[in-house]
Design an enzyme around this catalytic site. Structure first.
Site, PDB file in Angstrom:
ATOM      1  N   ASP A  45      36.897-132.216 -26.106  1.00  0.00           N
ATOM      2  CA  ASP A  45      37.254-130.904 -25.594  1.00  0.00           C
ATOM      3  C   ASP A  45      38.382-131.139 -24.597  1.00  0.00           C
ATOM      4  O   ASP A  45      38.288-132.042 -23.760  1.00  0.00           O
ATOM      5  CB  ASP A  45      36.057-130.222 -24.918  1.00  0.00           C
ATOM      6  CG  ASP A  45      36.277-128.718 -24.834  1.00  0.00           C
ATOM      7  OD1 ASP A  45      36.551-128.100 -25.880  1.00  0.00           O
ATOM      8  OD2 ASP A  45      36.215-128.160 -23.733  1.00  0.00           O
TER       9      ASP A  45
ATOM     10  N   PHE B  15      52.218-130.405 -29.971  1.00  0.00           N
ATOM     11  CA  PHE B  15      51.545-129.149 -30.292  1.00  0.00           C
ATOM     12  C   PHE B  15      51.165-128.442 -28.994  1.00  0.00           C
ATOM     13  O   PHE B  15      51.395-128.960 -27.897  1.00  0.00           O
ATOM     14  CB  PHE B  15      50.296-129.415 -31.156  1.00  0.00           C
ATOM     15  CG  PHE B  15      49.207-130.165 -30.427  1.00  0.00           C
ATOM     16  CD1 PHE B  15      49.283-131.528 -30.256  1.00  0.00           C
ATOM     17  CD2 PHE B  15      48.115-129.495 -29.882  1.00  0.00           C
ATOM     18  CE1 PHE B  15      48.281-132.221 -29.567  1.00  0.00           C
ATOM     19  CE2 PHE B  15      47.116-130.170 -29.200  1.00  0.00           C
ATOM     20  CZ  PHE B  15      47.206-131.544 -29.036  1.00  0.00           C
TER      21      PHE B  15
HETATM   22  P1  IMP Z   1      39.997-127.488 -27.862  1.00  0.00           P
HETATM   23  O1  IMP Z   1      40.385-127.770 -29.286  1.00  0.00           O
HETATM   24  O2  IMP Z   1      38.966-126.422 -27.713  1.00  0.00           O
HETATM   25  O3  IMP Z   1      39.649-128.735 -27.134  1.00  0.00           O
HETATM   26  O4  IMP Z   1      41.297-126.831 -27.206  1.00  0.00           O
HETATM   27  C1  IMP Z   1      42.181-127.582 -26.476  1.00  0.00           C
HETATM   28  C2  IMP Z   1      43.507-126.859 -26.334  1.00  0.00           C
HETATM   29  O5  IMP Z   1      44.199-127.486 -25.246  1.00  0.00           O
HETATM   30  C3  IMP Z   1      44.389-127.059 -27.536  1.00  0.00           C
HETATM   31  O6  IMP Z   1      44.276-126.033 -28.440  1.00  0.00           O
HETATM   32  C4  IMP Z   1      45.800-127.148 -26.919  1.00  0.00           C
HETATM   33  O7  IMP Z   1      46.357-125.899 -26.758  1.00  0.00           O
HETATM   34  C5  IMP Z   1      45.560-127.685 -25.536  1.00  0.00           C
HETATM   35  N1  IMP Z   1      45.877-129.108 -25.538  1.00  0.00           N
HETATM   36  C6  IMP Z   1      44.995-130.131 -25.518  1.00  0.00           C
HETATM   37  N2  IMP Z   1      45.638-131.309 -25.578  1.00  0.00           N
HETATM   38  C7  IMP Z   1      46.956-131.005 -25.626  1.00  0.00           C
HETATM   39  C8  IMP Z   1      48.128-131.808 -25.706  1.00  0.00           C
HETATM   40  O8  IMP Z   1      48.112-133.046 -25.776  1.00  0.00           O
HETATM   41  N3  IMP Z   1      49.291-131.125 -25.739  1.00  0.00           N
HETATM   42  C9  IMP Z   1      49.376-129.779 -25.686  1.00  0.00           C
HETATM   43  N4  IMP Z   1      48.323-128.993 -25.638  1.00  0.00           N
HETATM   44  C10 IMP Z   1      47.110-129.598 -25.598  1.00  0.00           C
END
Ligand code: IMP
Length: 208
Positions: free
Chosen positions: A76, A167
């Protein structure tokens, strides 16, 4: 509490995001771990009801471990902006989802980056622009045991967005000590300094 060791063999990657699954598989392949994605096993995606990265990572890992009878790894992650009290934090992905709820085209990262910038602008030109990305990895087991590994990368936010690589919020995040955004840095270089790399290093050192 000691970290439970992960032995060579199958490991469920508790994500339905293909990008995450292949990145995690590449990182663990050399340790004799055989990654299987939660999607491949037909495991349902639990709702992320936690209010911290740790709670959400743990609930995803445990749901996959209990559903498959195998150890499972979940991640997460998100962006925490100091002047916004750590927001968007665990709601990082949600801030891009206005389009989804309104039946639109899905996540819109430019909308999300604009929202962060708008809130910073409301605070005035002197508001600090420091921020960090967090990655919380949870290694869960069918008996309910879970170990957590946290990685962070510090930096600051720039505007307008720059670069086409990476991204999410990469085009506005400049890691500390650099002048380029994450979206302007080669992926191999980003992966060496990122929050995800830091969390994986902890997992590899403690559990493998
Ligand atoms: P999760 O998939 O619920 O953990 O959402 C994490 C969100 O944080 C992602 O959809 C991205 O928008 C953002 N995020 C996490 N890691 C990165 C990164 O390395 N670069 C840019 N955005 C990130």
């Amino acid at each position: 509490m000691t970290v439970r060791r992960l032995l060579p063999g199958p490991l469920v990657i508790a994500s339905h995001n293909e990008g995450k699954v292949s990145e995690i598989s590449a990182l663990l392949g050399s340790y004799g771990i055989e990654p299987v994605s939660a999607g491949e096993l037909g495991l349902p995606e639990p709702e992320e009801t936690g209010t911290t990265f740790a709670e959400n990572a743990a609930l995803k890992a445990l749901a996959a471990a209990r559903g498959s009878g195998m150890p499972a790894l979940a991640d997460d992650s998100g962006l925490c902006v100091d002047a916004l009290g750590g927001a968007p934090g665990v709601y990082t992905a949600d801030w891009a989802e206005a389009g989804l709820r309104e039946g639109g085209p899905g996540r819109d990262w430019y909308l999300a980056m604009g929202k962060v910038e708008g809130k910073l602008a409301e605070l005035g030109p002197d508001a600090p622009r420091t921020a960090h990305f967090v990655c919380m990895l949870a290694l869960g087991w069918p008996d309910g045991h879970v170990d957590l590994f946290e990685g962070r990368v510090a930096g600051s936010l720039t505007w307008p967005p720059r670069g086409k690589l990476g991204f999410g919020y990469d085009p506005v995040f400049v890691p500390a000590g650099r002048t380029q955004t994450f979206a302007e840095i080669a992926p191999t270089e980003k992966h060496a300094i990122s929050h995800r790399a830091a969390a994986f290093l902890k997992l590899v050192e403690a559990a493998l």
